[in-house]
Design a protein around this motif. Structure first.
Motif, PDB file in Angstrom:
ATOM      1  N   TYR A 128       0.816  -1.220   0.000  1.00 15.71           N
ATOM      2  CA  TYR A 128       0.000   0.000   0.000  1.00 15.71           C
ATOM      3  C   TYR A 128       0.849   1.270   0.000  1.00 15.71           C
ATOM      4  N   GLY A 129       2.159   1.136  -0.139  1.00  9.74           N
ATOM      5  CA  GLY A 129       3.016   2.305  -0.303  1.00  9.74           C
ATOM      6  C   GLY A 129       3.821   2.726   0.899  1.00  9.74           C
ATOM      7  N   VAL A 130       3.765   1.984   1.990  1.00  7.77           N
ATOM      8  CA  VAL A 130       4.562   2.329   3.169  1.00  7.77           C
ATOM      9  C   VAL A 130       6.032   2.051   2.877  1.00  7.77           C
ATOM     10  N   LEU A 178      11.860  -8.059   4.171  1.00  5.71           N
ATOM     11  CA  LEU A 178      10.984  -7.078   3.531  1.00  5.71           C
ATOM     12  C   LEU A 178      11.738  -5.838   3.060  1.00  5.71           C
ATOM     13  N   ALA A 179      12.927  -5.639   3.590  1.00  2.00           N
ATOM     14  CA  ALA A 179      13.706  -4.461   3.221  1.00  2.00           C
ATOM     15  C   ALA A 179      14.229  -4.599   1.797  1.00  2.00           C
ATOM     16  N   ASP A 180      14.127  -3.501   1.044  1.00  2.00           N
ATOM     17  CA  ASP A 180      14.634  -3.507  -0.324  1.00  2.00           C
ATOM     18  C   ASP A 180      14.960  -2.074  -0.728  1.00  2.00           C
ATOM     19  N   SER A 181      15.042  -1.817  -2.019  1.00  2.00           N
ATOM     20  CA  SER A 181      15.432  -0.495  -2.492  1.00  2.00           C
ATOM     21  C   SER A 181      14.426   0.592  -2.136  1.00  2.00           C
ATOM     22  N   GLY A 182      13.201   0.201  -1.784  1.00  2.00           N
ATOM     23  CA  GLY A 182      12.177   1.188  -1.456  1.00  2.00           C
ATOM     24  C   GLY A 182      11.602   1.062  -0.067  1.00  2.00           C
ATOM     25  N   THR A 183      12.176   0.171   0.760  1.00  2.00           N
ATOM     26  CA  THR A 183      11.591  -0.102   2.075  1.00  2.00           C
ATOM     27  C   THR A 183      12.669  -0.297   3.132  1.00  2.00           C
ATOM     28  N   MET A 184      12.462   0.323   4.286  1.00  2.00           N
ATOM     29  CA  MET A 184      13.345   0.113   5.426  1.00  2.00           C
ATOM     30  C   MET A 184      12.515  -0.314   6.632  1.00  2.00           C
ATOM     31  N   ILE A 185      13.112  -1.141   7.491  1.00  2.00           N
ATOM     32  CA  ILE A 185      12.490  -1.562   8.739  1.00  2.00           C
ATOM     33  C   ILE A 185      13.118  -0.772   9.874  1.00  2.00           C
TER      34      ILE A 185
END
Length: 293
Positions: A178-180, A218-225
């Motif tokens: 959803y874009g988070v 879940l972390a990738d080029s567009g997501t951080m935890i």
């Protein structure tokens, strides 16, 4: 490995303190609509961002969203008080274990996801606060029931951890879709200061270590935890993780801006509570939690 190695982090950011009149002035927001409907929820998040001069929008405003989706008896409140548990819906962890999985297609948790999408489509960086298992359980049953059960029946607690973990992880996966771009995981009620050293160690062994590995995926080029310092310290103290320092583009960045700058470069952030808006990384080194194999 000794249980005394788990250090606590004093957190002053978990309690809801209300939405000030200055934040909502002129927005034509109604409460509790702004806590339960995606459109006013998103507008409120943007208003809070402007008021705090933050780099991101943050949802939700309490630790009751997941519990609400599991049948917690929540009073949504108003701008001054916010959502809170009225009374406990269940008497035992066996009852909780028998519940169906969370339905993310309805209710406040669905509206929260929709609000995240609205914010993402408006060009905002979005932080979703995700609660850990003990914090969620404390919205469903009395925390003394949780502690007593964990002490007497570790096998049952392991089953509860597994079930809760699957639902929490599903929530995080959906939020990402959803874009988070910043998933903030925290389990403040599961800290050593509440559970005690023995149960805190069991929590790391039976849940946090494995779940941290799942989150890292879940972390990738567009997501951080973003990991709550309490959880990060528990993993470090039990030898499950170490800290790697990664240079920032410039010293003195606020933590929020630093997190955004390090998306794609860091998987698990473990520097500070994301709610500490004015915290600055003066030495220019961003702390990443690296899980030990």
């Amino acid at each position: 490995m000794t249980v005394g190695m788990i250090k606590d982090f004093h957190c002053g950011y978990d309690n809801f303190t209300g939405i000030s009149a200055d934040i909502v002035r002129g927005l034509d927001l109604q409460f509790p609509d702004a806590y339960v409907q995606s459109e006013p929820m998103a507008r409120l998040a943007q208003a809070v961002k402007r008021h705090l001069n933050a780099a991101f929008c943050c949802l939700p405003y309490c630790h009751t969203t997941e519990g609400d989706a599991m049948g917690a008896k929540v009073v949504y409140g108003d701008a001054a008080t916010g959502p809170r548990v009225r009374e406990f819906a269940y008497r035992s962890l066996e009852e909780v274990l028998a519940l169906p999985d969370i339905d993310f297609s309805r209710g406040r948790i669905h509206e929260t996801l929709l609000a995240c999408r609205r914010l993402h489509e408006a060009g905002e960086h979005v932080v979703l606060n995700v609660s850990g298992p003990i914090t969620i359980l404390a919205t469903l049953v009395d925390i003394t029931v949780v502690v007593r059960t964990a002490l007497k029946n570790r096998a049952l607690m392991q089953k509860v951890y597994a079930r809760m973990g699957d639902n929490i992880f599903c929530y995080m996966e959906k939020a990402k879709a959803y874009g988070v771009d910043l998933l903030a995981y925290a389990d403040p009620t599961g800290g050593v200061n509440i559970l005690g050293p023995r149960l805190a160690l069991h929590g790391v062994e039976d849940f946090t270590a494995g779940f941290a590995s799942r989150m890292a995926g879940l972390a990738d080029s567009g997501t951080m935890i973003l990991l709550c310092p309490k959880s990060a310290l528990a993993l470090q103290g039990t030898g499950r993780a170490t800290i790697r320092e990664v240079p920032l583009p410039e010293p003195g960045m606020r933590y929020g801006e630093a997190c955004i700058a390090m998306i794609g470069k860091v998987g698990l952030a473990a520097q500070m509570c994301i709610k500490n808006i004015d915290y600055r990384i003066k030495n220019g080194l961003f702390r990443e939690l690296v899980l030990n194999a």
